[in-house]
Motif scaffolding. Structure first.
Motif, short mmCIF file in Angstrom:
data_model
loop_
_atom_site.label_atom_id
_atom_site.label_comp_id
_atom_site.label_asym_id
_atom_site.label_seq_id
_atom_site.Cartn_x
_atom_site.Cartn_y
_atom_site.Cartn_z
N SER A 258 0.83 -1.20 0.00
CA SER A 258 0.00 0.00 0.00
C SER A 258 0.87 1.26 0.00
N PRO A 259 0.36 2.35 -0.56
CA PRO A 259 1.11 3.61 -0.53
C PRO A 259 1.15 4.18 0.89
N ALA A 260 2.12 5.00 1.14
CA ALA A 260 2.23 5.65 2.45
C ALA A 260 0.99 6.50 2.70
N GLY A 261 0.56 6.55 3.92
CA GLY A 261 -0.58 7.38 4.27
C GLY A 261 -1.91 6.65 4.20
N MET A 262 -1.90 5.40 3.81
CA MET A 262 -3.13 4.60 3.75
C MET A 262 -3.58 4.34 5.19
N PRO A 263 -4.89 4.45 5.47
CA PRO A 263 -5.37 4.16 6.83
C PRO A 263 -4.98 2.74 7.25
N THR A 264 -4.54 2.59 8.48
CA THR A 264 -4.08 1.28 8.94
C THR A 264 -5.18 0.23 8.90
N SER A 265 -6.44 0.63 8.99
CA SER A 265 -7.53 -0.35 8.91
C SER A 265 -7.68 -0.92 7.51
N ASP A 266 -7.06 -0.28 6.50
CA ASP A 266 -7.12 -0.76 5.12
C ASP A 266 -5.86 -1.49 4.68
N VAL A 267 -4.98 -1.78 5.63
CA VAL A 267 -3.70 -2.43 5.30
C VAL A 267 -3.51 -3.65 6.19
N ARG A 268 -3.06 -4.74 5.59
CA ARG A 268 -2.73 -5.93 6.38
C ARG A 268 -1.31 -5.77 6.88
N PRO A 269 -1.11 -5.69 8.20
CA PRO A 269 0.22 -5.40 8.75
C PRO A 269 1.30 -6.42 8.37
N GLU A 270 0.94 -7.70 8.27
CA GLU A 270 1.93 -8.74 7.96
C GLU A 270 2.53 -8.58 6.57
N THR A 271 1.76 -8.09 5.63
CA THR A 271 2.23 -8.01 4.24
C THR A 271 2.38 -6.59 3.73
N GLY A 272 1.71 -5.65 4.38
CA GLY A 272 1.74 -4.26 3.91
C GLY A 272 0.84 -4.03 2.70
N ARG A 273 0.06 -5.04 2.32
CA ARG A 273 -0.83 -4.92 1.16
C ARG A 273 -2.14 -4.28 1.57
N ALA A 274 -2.71 -3.49 0.64
CA ALA A 274 -3.92 -2.73 0.93
C ALA A 274 -5.19 -3.46 0.52
N ARG A 275 -6.29 -2.98 1.06
CA ARG A 275 -7.61 -3.49 0.71
C ARG A 275 -7.87 -3.26 -0.78
N LEU A 276 -8.44 -4.24 -1.43
CA LEU A 276 -8.80 -4.15 -2.84
C LEU A 276 -10.00 -3.21 -2.98
#
Length: 142
Positions: free
Chosen positions: A31-49
């Motif tokens: 995910s890009p920087a600044g993405m809300p943490t609730s939209d990012v999986r911490p283990e992978t850093g990937r964002a919600r589709l």
């Protein structure tokens, strides 16, 4: 009961596993920087589709399912299923199953019964079955 709904209901707990947080469907990239943490999986850093991208992926992957007589070579020229098309299909199945107009209105979120005409169009076999089931006992044919 719709077999697809039943199968989905059985698969969903496996997909969710023991998750209590984080998005379920993720992008391929971090995910890009600044993405809300609730939209990012911490283990992978990937964002919600996004819904738009999920719709595109779904449409692309259902092209042959939506066109069973087509060949794989024609896949680029085919249209797959969309959420809207599935909604129409679900309402038609509900109508054929005997759901009442008020229930169809509630499910479709339409304001009038007339607006259901484009969603719920039971087929000839369904209408004949409906009539046969409700005919007086002396007029029923077996």
């Amino acid at each position: 009961m719709d077999p697809l709904a039943s199968g989905t209901a059985q698969l969903l707990p496996r997909l969710i596993a023991r998750r209590t947080r984080c998005p379920l469907f993720l992008t391929d990239r971090r995910s890009p920087a600044g993405m809300p943490t609730s939209d990012v999986r911490p283990e992978t850093g990937r964002a919600r589709l996004t819904y738009r991208r999920a719709e595109e992926i779904f449409e692309e992957n259902t092209r042959l399912l939506a066109n069973p007589l087509a060949s794989p070579e024609d896949i680029e020229d085919l249209d797959g299923w969309t959420r809207h098309r599935l909604r129409h299909s679900a309402l038609t199945h509900d109508a054929e199953g005997g759901s009442s107009p008020p229930m169809l209105l509630a499910r479709s979120r339409q304001a009038s019964v007339r607006s259901l005409e484009r969603y719920a169009r039971p087929g000839v076999d369904s209408a004949a079955r409906h009539i046969a089931e409700r005919a007086p006992a002396g007029r029923r044919r077996t």
